[in-house]
Design an enzyme around this catalytic site. Sequence first.
Site, PDB file in Angstrom:
ATOM      1  CB  SER A 119      -4.772  -8.229 -12.674  1.00 60.27           C
ATOM      2  OG  SER A 119      -3.585  -8.641 -12.072  1.00 60.27           O
ATOM      3  CG  ASP A 146      -0.926 -11.717 -12.762  1.00 63.77           C
ATOM      4  OD1 ASP A 146       0.007 -11.767 -13.581  1.00 63.77           O
ATOM      5  OD2 ASP A 146      -1.406 -10.636 -12.344  1.00 63.77           O
ATOM      6  CG  ASP A 189      -2.065  -8.499 -15.895  1.00 64.97           C
ATOM      7  OD1 ASP A 189      -1.782  -9.230 -14.927  1.00 64.97           O
ATOM      8  OD2 ASP A 189      -1.954  -7.261 -15.861  1.00 64.97           O
ATOM      9  CG  ASP A 236       0.815  -7.298 -13.612  1.00 66.91           C
ATOM     10  OD1 ASP A 236       0.335  -8.343 -13.131  1.00 66.91           O
ATOM     11  OD2 ASP A 236       0.250  -6.186 -13.503  1.00 66.91           O
TER      12      ASP A 236
END
Length: 447
Positions: free
Chosen positions: A103, A242, A244, A246
């Site tokens: 993340s 961010d 990743d 999400d």
Amino acid sequence: MSDRKYFGTDGIRGRVGEAPITPDFMLRLGWAAGQVFKREGQRNSVLIGKDTRLSGYMFESALEAGLSAAGVDVKLLGPMPTPAIAYLTRTFRASAGIVISASHNPHHDNGIKFFSAAGTKLDDALEAEIERWLDLPIQVADSADLGKASRIDDAPGRYVEFCKSTVPNEFTLEGVRLVLDCAHGATYHVAPKVFRELGAKVSVIGGEPDGLNINLAVGSTNLDRLRETVLAQGADLGIAFDGDGDRVMMVDSDGAEVDGDELLYILAAERQASGKLKGGVVGTLMTNLGVELALQERGIPFERAKVGDRYVMECLVKNDWVLGGEGSGHMVIRDRTTTGDGIVSALQVLVAGWTSGCSLKALREGVNKLPQHMVNVRVAERFDPLSRDDVRTAVDQAEQALGANGRVLLRASGTEPLIRVMAEGRDAGQIGRIAEELAEVVRQSKA
């Protein structure tokens, strides 16, 4: 989740090369997950996607080998946002989806997230079952029953079209000047296409991943460069994801930060005004009190869940509500997708502005956030801070000092060896002192 050996609030995460984030563990994890996700009488398949970390190649191969050994087919997506894996898991009717990502963390960390066949985070029972299989010796399927691996080359295009399908057909971004910060992460090759194909004039920063620069001085946890670029270009707003994809954070035309709490309020207020709000709104223990008060003023029910988008989703499902999120930018919009999706959430905010004819700056005027002071205390091992008498006493004293004008919250991070100490209230000086004093009590606390 204190009984878990590997899983935290958002999958398994840690430093690359240190247990459990090692190739041999990922091999066993792939095999264990394969055993759990296999469905009798079907040719089972699991999708694997990743963000742009260099270590993703290594862990992708290890997971593939473990899944194949369990007799499960593997479909490789390459670098894709986490919510894209959730979406594609559903559309390909796969048994599960796996994301290799840490993340918003730096490149030296990595981790694993799982999605069910329905595109949702795994429930506690399934995670516990995977951990049970991890303790068993690997038994390789018969040679004829080993899983096969293939790549899905059109995955980015499929996800771009899905994102665009979440907005009205007549919606357009013509004339809108956007700056996108892709954090040198998984959105770098899809987010610009989505917004450009909807008509926006797009500038991109954080769009050149090299395997090591993910989240480095860019992305939703560091808005300085986005703010500077928006102001320098005279853009209408900036959008930051961010690593990743999400999470989403924004800055308005003046460069002011608009965080997940405010974005959640914007979506709820617009849906209420258009008669499309179903039920109330779910935040977390960390949601700013000012947002709760602003929603109350509009007569919108509000409920707090534990920190983590999985718990926000659980609360939404329980209440049969649609909107939930966190200040960090995790937004859950159940009538659009099954998990937190930075691109889809950003689009819904832009639709709110398009529908109302208001700028992002104007949309956020309905909420006045109260000052919050957060201190992250690094510890050798995570523990429940309220289980210790000295910490509990200090918290009681702080709550008495704040009275009805504020609150304090102490909790162990679910992804890092940190105790997060937060104070919130109307007096910024007072809450700053209280948070720092509580943090020092935590540092000195002994089991």
